[in-house]
Write a protein that holds these residues in place. Structure first.
Motif, mmCIF file in Angstrom:
data_model
loop_
_atom_site.group_PDB
_atom_site.id
_atom_site.type_symbol
_atom_site.label_atom_id
_atom_site.label_comp_id
_atom_site.label_asym_id
_atom_site.label_seq_id
_atom_site.Cartn_x
_atom_site.Cartn_y
_atom_site.Cartn_z
ATOM 1 N N SER A 155 107.350 46.946 6.497
ATOM 2 C CA SER A 155 107.572 48.078 7.402
ATOM 3 C C SER A 155 108.361 49.207 6.757
ATOM 4 O O SER A 155 108.838 50.105 7.457
ATOM 5 C CB SER A 155 108.312 47.593 8.663
ATOM 6 N N LEU A 156 108.503 49.181 5.442
ATOM 7 C CA LEU A 156 109.263 50.219 4.741
ATOM 8 C C LEU A 156 108.411 51.422 4.357
ATOM 9 O O LEU A 156 108.883 52.317 3.656
ATOM 10 C CB LEU A 156 109.919 49.640 3.482
ATOM 11 N N GLY A 157 107.160 51.449 4.777
ATOM 12 C CA GLY A 157 106.288 52.569 4.407
ATOM 13 C C GLY A 157 106.766 53.907 4.933
ATOM 14 O O GLY A 157 106.609 54.939 4.268
ATOM 15 N N LEU A 158 107.385 53.917 6.122
ATOM 16 C CA LEU A 158 107.888 55.176 6.676
ATOM 17 C C LEU A 158 109.010 55.739 5.819
ATOM 18 O O LEU A 158 109.052 56.953 5.559
ATOM 19 C CB LEU A 158 108.377 54.932 8.111
ATOM 20 N N TRP A 216 108.719 60.533 -0.565
ATOM 21 C CA TRP A 216 107.637 61.208 -1.293
ATOM 22 C C TRP A 216 107.215 62.505 -0.609
ATOM 23 O O TRP A 216 106.763 63.442 -1.276
ATOM 24 C CB TRP A 216 106.452 60.269 -1.458
ATOM 25 N N ASN A 217 107.338 62.575 0.694
ATOM 26 C CA ASN A 217 107.042 63.832 1.374
ATOM 27 C C ASN A 217 108.042 64.911 0.973
ATOM 28 O O ASN A 217 107.679 66.087 0.799
ATOM 29 C CB ASN A 217 107.071 63.622 2.891
ATOM 30 N N THR A 218 109.302 64.523 0.802
ATOM 31 C CA THR A 218 110.310 65.480 0.340
ATOM 32 C C THR A 218 109.979 65.987 -1.065
ATOM 33 O O THR A 218 110.131 67.177 -1.372
ATOM 34 C CB THR A 218 111.704 64.833 0.353
ATOM 35 N N LYS A 277 98.903 41.785 -10.044
ATOM 36 C CA LYS A 277 99.500 41.761 -8.709
ATOM 37 C C LYS A 277 100.564 42.839 -8.552
ATOM 38 O O LYS A 277 100.673 43.471 -7.500
ATOM 39 C CB LYS A 277 100.100 40.378 -8.434
ATOM 40 N N MET A 278 101.358 43.041 -9.613
ATOM 41 C CA MET A 278 102.399 44.061 -9.568
ATOM 42 C C MET A 278 101.793 45.449 -9.414
ATOM 43 O O MET A 278 102.252 46.264 -8.592
ATOM 44 C CB MET A 278 103.247 43.994 -10.832
ATOM 45 N N VAL A 279 100.755 45.743 -10.189
ATOM 46 C CA VAL A 279 100.099 47.042 -10.099
ATOM 47 C C VAL A 279 99.458 47.228 -8.728
ATOM 48 O O VAL A 279 99.532 48.311 -8.119
ATOM 49 C CB VAL A 279 99.058 47.191 -11.225
ATOM 50 N N HIS A 280 98.849 46.167 -8.223
ATOM 51 C CA HIS A 280 98.208 46.258 -6.912
ATOM 52 C C HIS A 280 99.244 46.497 -5.817
ATOM 53 O O HIS A 280 99.029 47.305 -4.893
ATOM 54 C CB HIS A 280 97.417 44.980 -6.628
ATOM 55 N N ALA A 281 100.388 45.811 -5.886
ATOM 56 C CA ALA A 281 101.435 46.004 -4.881
ATOM 57 C C ALA A 281 101.984 47.422 -4.941
ATOM 58 O O ALA A 281 102.208 48.070 -3.901
ATOM 59 C CB ALA A 281 102.552 44.984 -5.090
ATOM 60 N N ALA A 282 102.215 47.939 -6.169
ATOM 61 C CA ALA A 282 102.709 49.309 -6.305
ATOM 62 C C ALA A 282 101.704 50.320 -5.769
ATOM 63 O O ALA A 282 102.070 51.279 -5.069
ATOM 64 C CB ALA A 282 103.033 49.597 -7.770
ATOM 65 N N GLY A 283 100.437 50.109 -6.088
ATOM 66 C CA GLY A 283 99.411 51.012 -5.586
ATOM 67 C C GLY A 283 99.288 50.970 -4.083
ATOM 68 O O GLY A 283 99.136 52.009 -3.419
ATOM 69 N N GLN A 284 99.371 49.771 -3.506
ATOM 70 C CA GLN A 284 99.280 49.646 -2.061
ATOM 71 C C GLN A 284 100.461 50.326 -1.369
ATOM 72 O O GLN A 284 100.290 51.030 -0.364
ATOM 73 C CB GLN A 284 99.233 48.163 -1.671
ATOM 74 N N ASN A 285 101.655 50.148 -1.912
ATOM 75 C CA ASN A 285 102.833 50.798 -1.332
ATOM 76 C C ASN A 285 102.745 52.318 -1.455
ATOM 77 O O ASN A 285 103.140 53.050 -0.539
ATOM 78 C CB ASN A 285 104.104 50.290 -2.024
ATOM 79 N N PHE A 286 102.234 52.788 -2.592
ATOM 80 C CA PHE A 286 102.110 54.231 -2.779
ATOM 81 C C PHE A 286 101.062 54.820 -1.825
ATOM 82 O O PHE A 286 101.251 55.912 -1.282
ATOM 83 C CB PHE A 286 101.745 54.541 -4.224
ATOM 84 N N MET A 287 99.956 54.101 -1.609
ATOM 85 C CA MET A 287 98.952 54.582 -0.663
ATOM 86 C C MET A 287 99.502 54.619 0.758
ATOM 87 O O MET A 287 99.220 55.551 1.531
ATOM 88 C CB MET A 287 97.710 53.673 -0.716
ATOM 89 N N THR A 288 100.309 53.613 1.118
ATOM 90 C CA THR A 288 100.929 53.625 2.442
ATOM 91 C C THR A 288 101.882 54.814 2.583
ATOM 92 O O THR A 288 101.925 55.473 3.633
ATOM 93 C CB THR A 288 101.700 52.317 2.673
ATOM 94 N N ALA A 289 102.640 55.103 1.515
ATOM 95 C CA ALA A 289 103.536 56.266 1.556
ATOM 96 C C ALA A 289 102.755 57.569 1.689
ATOM 97 O O ALA A 289 103.171 58.489 2.407
ATOM 98 C CB ALA A 289 104.403 56.290 0.294
#
Length: 639
Positions: free
Chosen positions: A377-380, A386-388, A481-493
């Motif tokens: 739930s840390l995507g917000l 990143w919006n800043t 897995k690390m790259v996939h997790a980073a990419g998924q978190n970045f897409m959520t952001a």
């Protein structure tokens, strides 16, 4: 087949053969289209009267049902698929293995032997075309014809017409009855499909409105709780005499840590709302389950905002932007490391794979699993950082422009650029993710035969080679897995970055360009409530259009998905701005302090949200009952 389509005629045909209990009653029905469904329906009604009947449905293929295709405006399997009553009967009795098919057997046409049956009803629809008759007509000369017509006088045309053979044939009673039955079932099928279309459209609309209201209420409740708790924590923190920015950051961290412990506890205690018998308390529990994750996300978003406020944007813009970049990178790295932890991955899988459609968990989840799954739930918070970073150039350009029109034009350009970049990245990520998943599935399928020969490999390869291969493979898998997790978190952001860009666009148009306000919180609460009400109506309708229409290209699908998520978030943020301005007005006109004003308003807002949520749940349950009753009355089979 004509006699078999009429129940009374079929009874008349079968009764003489089945009066004797020793007589055979083996009936074969060839085909499984509409005519076969009607014949089987009649045979099922007669099975209670003639117990000797043993029905066998002989088919070449599985039964088909006509399916309405909205994109082409017609039916799939329009000619061979069952409609109306035939579809209702077919789904209940003509599918092998269903409970309604136990009274008859279904066999393939290849094993059909006509000698094993006493009656055979051909419902394949094949009717041989009658060959045309050839006649040799004797032609007389024109003179003899003319003289004959003169001699016969005016009665000759009538006699000639009477001598011509009649080509029009009258329909038999059975043919007329079959035509009426076909038109009746076609009309009934059209009515049923029309009712089903209306029910589906209204159900989608109801779900869209419910999702908007729930997400908006969760956003407002999370903001109110965060502000109230922050003000209550700030009062004792003043005794430490810290700098205001540092004190605010400390208060936000205390609240975020508290939410990190309280939210998993609440989700753990209320993971089974169906066990609560009282409907009011049950709806209250479901509302708390819906709001709790948003409170956690909002708490950590405020922590990121407090960190960024440590440096002034106006006095030191370069340092502010550097801090924003560092915060965004650190946030996504920390979240990626948490996601990469095996315990966290297992907890997230347990809390997501067991969530039912009504927000209830189908299996028991432990408190530790809820606690470890909170990083999802840390995507917000990451999206705010990143919006800043990404909106910094546009905000700096707008500060150098004086004309309001030009400021709005800059925001439009920024929104279009962000929309194109994020939508393209979103589309690419989904396609790459699906390709990677297909590759993994293929690798697992290819490794299956080698796994059966594991003993042979053990003998051919030594232990050191195995260790090197396993280590290299594990390192490669962990990197993937690390790259996939980073990419998924970045897409959520990025989804939240898109949502904020969309909100900034409508805010700049209404508040900055039309109302001449620097921000929504500077304008009056009257303008904020009008703005929030307007975008609630417009965005809800827009979301319904996005969810009901089908888009062919992957880019348009990604754009529709991003827009739909952003619309629901922006409705909640607009109502949060209204609450902020309304409370500020109340503080300035009343004698109460700001913390106690927030406490009173928070209690009122929660009471209002509870009543509104309960009303929506009552309407939703009433609508579900209405759909169920209409389904039964119209004979619509739901999947």
């Amino acid at each position: 087949m004509e006699e078999a389509l009429d129940l009374e005629q079929l009874r008349i045909v079968l009764r003489p053969h089945l009066r004797d209990s020793s007589a055979g009653g083996r009936v074969a029905v060839l085909g499984n289209s509409h005519s076969a469904a009607l014949v089987l329906s009649n045979l099922r009604d007669l099975a209670s009267e003639f117990h000797q009947i043993k029905v066998t449905n002989v088919v070449r293929r599985e039964v088909r049902f006509a399916e309405w295709m909205e994109n082409i405006g017609s039916y799939k399997w329009n000619s061979t698929g069952l409609k109306g009553y035939g579809a209702v009967f077919g789904r209940a009795h003509m599918i092998p293995g269903t409970e309604g098919s136990s009274w008859m057997s279904i066999e393939p046409f290849d094993s059909f032997d006509e000698s094993n049956f006493d009656f055979v009803v051909d419902c394949t629809g094949y009717v041989g075309t009658k060959l045309p008759e050839l006649r040799l007509l004797e032609r007389t000369s024109s003179a003899s014809s003319a003289s004959a017509s003169e001699a016969s006088g005016p009665a000759a045309p009538a006699a000639a017409a009477a001598a011509q053979p009649r080509t029009r044939t009258r329909m038999t009673l059975a043919e007329r009855h079959e035509a009426l039955r076909k038109s009746h079932f076609e009309l009934k099928g059209g009515v049923v499909n029309s009712v089903a279309t209306v029910l589906t459209r209204h159900t989608k609309s109801s779900r869209t409105v419910a999702a908007f209201v729930n997400k908006s209420m969760a956003t407002v409740a999370a903001w109110m709780l965060a502000q109230t708790c922050f003000l209550m924590i700030t009062h004792p923190m003043k005794r430490l005499k810290l700098e205001e920015k540092v004190s605010n950051l400390a208060c936000r961290i205390i609240y975020a840590v508290a939410m990190s412990c309280i939210v998993p506890l609440i989700l753990w205690l209320l993971q089974k709302p169906s066990n609560i018998r009282n409907m009011v308390l049950k709806d209250q529990a479901s509302l708390i389950n819906m709001v709790a994750p948003m409170c956690y996300a909002w708490a950590w978003k405020d922590v990121i905002a407090a960190i960024l406020r440590l440096q002034s944007q106006t006095e030191h813009p370069e340092e502010y932007w550097a801090i924003a970049v560092a915060t965004a990178i650190v946030a996504i790295v920390v979240d990626t490391l948490l996601y990469h932890c095996p315990a966290v991955r297992r907890a997230i899988k347990a809390t997501t794979a067991t969530t039912a459609k009504d927000g209830e968990y189908t299996s028991t989840v432990s408190f530790c699993q809820f606690l470890l799954s909170m990083p999802k739930s840390l995507g917000l918070a990451i999206g705010y950082a990143w919006n800043t970073v990404l909106s910094y150039p546009a905000s700096e350009l707008k500060q150098k422009v004086i004309a309001r029109l030009f400021k709005f034009m800059l925001q439009v350009v920024y929104f279009l650029i962000v929309t194109f970049i994020i939508t393209t990245a979103f589309k690419w990520w989904h396609s790459a993710d699906s390709v990677e998943q297909q590759r993994k599935d293929k690798d697992e399928a290819d490794d299956a035969p080698h796994a059966e020969k594991g003993d042979h490999h053990k003998h051919t390869l030594d232990v050191s080679q195995h260790a090197k291969l396993n280590l290299a493979q594990r390192i490669k898998e962990e990197e993937s897995k690390m790259v996939h997790a980073a990419g998924q978190n970045f897409m959520t952001a990025l989804t939240f970055v898109f949502a904020w860009a969309q909100l900034d666009l409508v805010n700049d148009f209404f508040f900055a360009y039309l109302m001449n306000c620097a921000s929504p919180t500077v304008c009056s609460y009257q303008s904020n409530i009008g703005f929030a009400s307007a975008i609630t109506l417009v965005f809800t309708r827009w979301s319904f259009i996005l969810t009901s229409e089908k888009r062919n290209s992957a880019w348009n699908q990604a754009s529709a998905e991003l827009t739909n998520m952003a619309l629901s978030l922006n409705v909640g943020w607009a109502w949060s701005n209204y609450c902020s301005t309304a409370i500020a007005s109340a503080v300035s006109t009343s004698g109460l302090s700001k913390p106690w004003t927030y406490v009173i308003c928070s209690v009122f807002v929660w009471f209002f949200i509870t009543v509104l949520h309960y009303k929506f749940e009552v309407e939703r349950r009433a609508w579900d009952r209405h759909v169920h009753e209409e389904t039964l009355s119209q004979g619509i089979c739901q999947a």
